[in-house]
Design an enzyme around this catalytic site. Sequence first.
Site, PDB file in Angstrom:
ATOM      1  N   ASP A  32       0.385  -0.382  -8.059  1.00 62.44           N
ATOM      2  CA  ASP A  32       1.315  -0.218  -6.417  1.00 62.44           C
ATOM      3  C   ASP A  32       1.376  -1.428  -5.551  1.00 62.44           C
ATOM      4  O   ASP A  32       1.012  -2.837  -6.616  1.00 62.44           O
ATOM      5  CB  ASP A  32      -0.229   0.529  -6.662  1.00 62.44           C
ATOM      6  CG  ASP A  32      -0.780   1.203  -5.407  1.00 62.44           C
ATOM      7  OD1 ASP A  32      -0.011   0.003  -3.901  1.00 62.44           O
ATOM      8  OD2 ASP A  32      -0.962   2.248  -4.638  1.00 62.44           O
ATOM      9  N   ASN A  88      -6.453  11.168  -3.632  1.00 64.80           N
ATOM     10  CA  ASN A  88      -6.340  11.703  -2.983  1.00 64.80           C
ATOM     11  C   ASN A  88      -5.529  12.817  -2.592  1.00 64.80           C
ATOM     12  O   ASN A  88      -4.887  13.387  -2.540  1.00 64.80           O
ATOM     13  CB  ASN A  88      -6.005  10.150  -1.969  1.00 64.80           C
ATOM     14  CG  ASN A  88      -6.971   9.449  -1.577  1.00 64.80           C
ATOM     15  OD1 ASN A  88      -7.840   9.745  -2.021  1.00 64.80           O
ATOM     16  ND2 ASN A  88      -5.802   8.508  -1.545  1.00 64.80           N
ATOM     17  N   GLN A  95      -4.417  10.791   1.615  1.00 67.84           N
ATOM     18  CA  GLN A  95      -3.337  10.959   1.087  1.00 67.84           C
ATOM     19  C   GLN A  95      -1.943  10.660   1.933  1.00 67.84           C
ATOM     20  O   GLN A  95      -1.928  11.260   2.924  1.00 67.84           O
ATOM     21  CB  GLN A  95      -3.175  12.555   1.025  1.00 67.84           C
ATOM     22  CG  GLN A  95      -0.938  12.425  -0.589  1.00 67.84           C
ATOM     23  CD  GLN A  95      -1.296  13.738  -1.113  1.00 67.84           C
ATOM     24  OE1 GLN A  95      -2.401  14.550  -0.390  1.00 67.84           O
ATOM     25  NE2 GLN A  95      -0.164  13.534  -1.893  1.00 67.84           N
ATOM     26  N   HIS A 101      -0.616  12.115  -6.802  1.00 67.80           N
ATOM     27  CA  HIS A 101      -0.382  10.242  -8.280  1.00 67.80           C
ATOM     28  C   HIS A 101      -2.422  10.387  -7.969  1.00 67.80           C
ATOM     29  O   HIS A 101      -3.177  10.845  -7.407  1.00 67.80           O
ATOM     30  CB  HIS A 101       0.080   9.517  -7.362  1.00 67.80           C
ATOM     31  CG  HIS A 101      -0.339   9.486  -6.088  1.00 67.80           C
ATOM     32  ND1 HIS A 101      -0.016  10.282  -5.045  1.00 67.80           N
ATOM     33  CD2 HIS A 101      -0.930   8.317  -5.285  1.00 67.80           C
ATOM     34  CE1 HIS A 101      -0.355   9.465  -3.755  1.00 67.80           C
ATOM     35  NE2 HIS A 101      -1.353   8.757  -3.576  1.00 67.80           N
ATOM     36  N   HIS A 103      -5.480   7.774  -8.659  1.00 66.40           N
ATOM     37  CA  HIS A 103      -5.093   5.659  -8.314  1.00 66.40           C
ATOM     38  C   HIS A 103      -5.688   5.475  -9.915  1.00 66.40           C
ATOM     39  O   HIS A 103      -7.815   5.901  -9.634  1.00 66.40           O
ATOM     40  CB  HIS A 103      -5.662   5.191  -7.611  1.00 66.40           C
ATOM     41  CG  HIS A 103      -5.264   6.105  -6.086  1.00 66.40           C
ATOM     42  ND1 HIS A 103      -4.240   4.663  -5.464  1.00 66.40           N
ATOM     43  CD2 HIS A 103      -4.919   6.452  -5.208  1.00 66.40           C
ATOM     44  CE1 HIS A 103      -3.236   5.266  -4.433  1.00 66.40           C
ATOM     45  NE2 HIS A 103      -3.904   6.604  -4.283  1.00 66.40           N
TER      46      HIS A 103
HETATM   47  P1  AMP Z   1      -2.135   7.695  -1.037  1.00 68.05           P
HETATM   48  O1  AMP Z   1      -2.916   6.737   0.073  1.00 68.05           O
HETATM   49  O2  AMP Z   1      -3.070   8.420  -2.517  1.00 68.05           O
HETATM   50  O3  AMP Z   1      -0.607   8.796  -0.570  1.00 68.05           O
HETATM   51  O4  AMP Z   1      -1.484   6.673  -2.500  1.00 68.05           O
HETATM   52  C1  AMP Z   1      -0.234   5.852  -1.918  1.00 68.05           C
HETATM   53  C2  AMP Z   1      -0.273   5.059  -2.513  1.00 68.05           C
HETATM   54  O5  AMP Z   1       1.416   4.404  -2.960  1.00 68.05           O
HETATM   55  C3  AMP Z   1      -0.752   3.655  -2.160  1.00 68.05           C
HETATM   56  O6  AMP Z   1      -1.964   3.109  -2.614  1.00 68.05           O
HETATM   57  C4  AMP Z   1       0.082   2.393  -1.724  1.00 68.05           C
HETATM   58  O7  AMP Z   1       0.153   1.480  -1.909  1.00 68.05           O
HETATM   59  C5  AMP Z   1       1.590   3.404  -3.346  1.00 68.05           C
HETATM   60  N1  AMP Z   1       2.588   3.017  -2.928  1.00 68.05           N
HETATM   61  C6  AMP Z   1       3.423   3.511  -1.407  1.00 68.05           C
HETATM   62  N2  AMP Z   1       4.900   3.476  -2.054  1.00 68.05           N
HETATM   63  C7  AMP Z   1       5.472   2.235  -3.743  1.00 68.05           C
HETATM   64  C8  AMP Z   1       5.782   2.173  -4.113  1.00 68.05           C
HETATM   65  N3  AMP Z   1       7.310   1.883  -4.289  1.00 68.05           N
HETATM   66  N4  AMP Z   1       5.588   1.384  -5.046  1.00 68.05           N
HETATM   67  C9  AMP Z   1       4.592   1.398  -5.260  1.00 68.05           C
HETATM   68  N5  AMP Z   1       3.553   1.402  -4.696  1.00 68.05           N
HETATM   69  C10 AMP Z   1       3.113   2.689  -3.287  1.00 68.05           C
END
Ligand code: AMP
Length: 135
Positions: A32, A88, A95, A101, A103
């Site tokens: 992440d 999420n 989300q 995805h 975590h």
């Molecule tokens: P969520 O809030 O559960 O939708 O999580 C999205 C996650 O994606 C967050 O922890 C971000 O830090 C991560 N994220 C967003 N864009 C990228 C990216 N390009 N590469 C890696 N992680 C990302």
Amino acid sequence: MRDNDCIFCKIAAGEIPSATLYEDDDFRVILDLGPASKGHALILPKEHFRNLYDIDDELAAKAMVLAKKMVKQMTDVLGCDGYNIVQNNEECAGQTVFHFHMHLIPRYKGDQVGLEWKVGELTDEVRDEILEKLK
Ligand code: AMP
Ligand code: ZN
């Protein structure tokens, strides 16, 4: 199926570079970019599903098996003390990227990762209401 406007579709397909920890026909596991702790990773299916409400059952099951494998391997690699699996669904639940995805968040004794909530109380009324609706 994929969504051409989805960043995780592009990352999962390898069209956008990522720090990839693992890849197979169904998934890519990446670090992440905004980690909650050292080693915070995301399991991304290569197929696009908005979230848990939509994901294919077989793939959902495979994602959990992969989570177990990654957690065991990364615990050795990172020397962490435990793990949270967070997933999420929809904006109200945090989300922000609408491609399913999971975590994988390594935990270290004394870390400041905040996944706590205010503990409530299960009342008889609410318990009965929910159990009744499930009948
Ligand atoms: P969520 O809030 O559960 O939708 O999580 C999205 C996650 O994606 C967050 O922890 C971000 O830090 C991560 N994220 C967003 N864009 C990228 C990216 N390009 N590469 C890696 N992680 C990302
Ligand atoms: Zn997608």
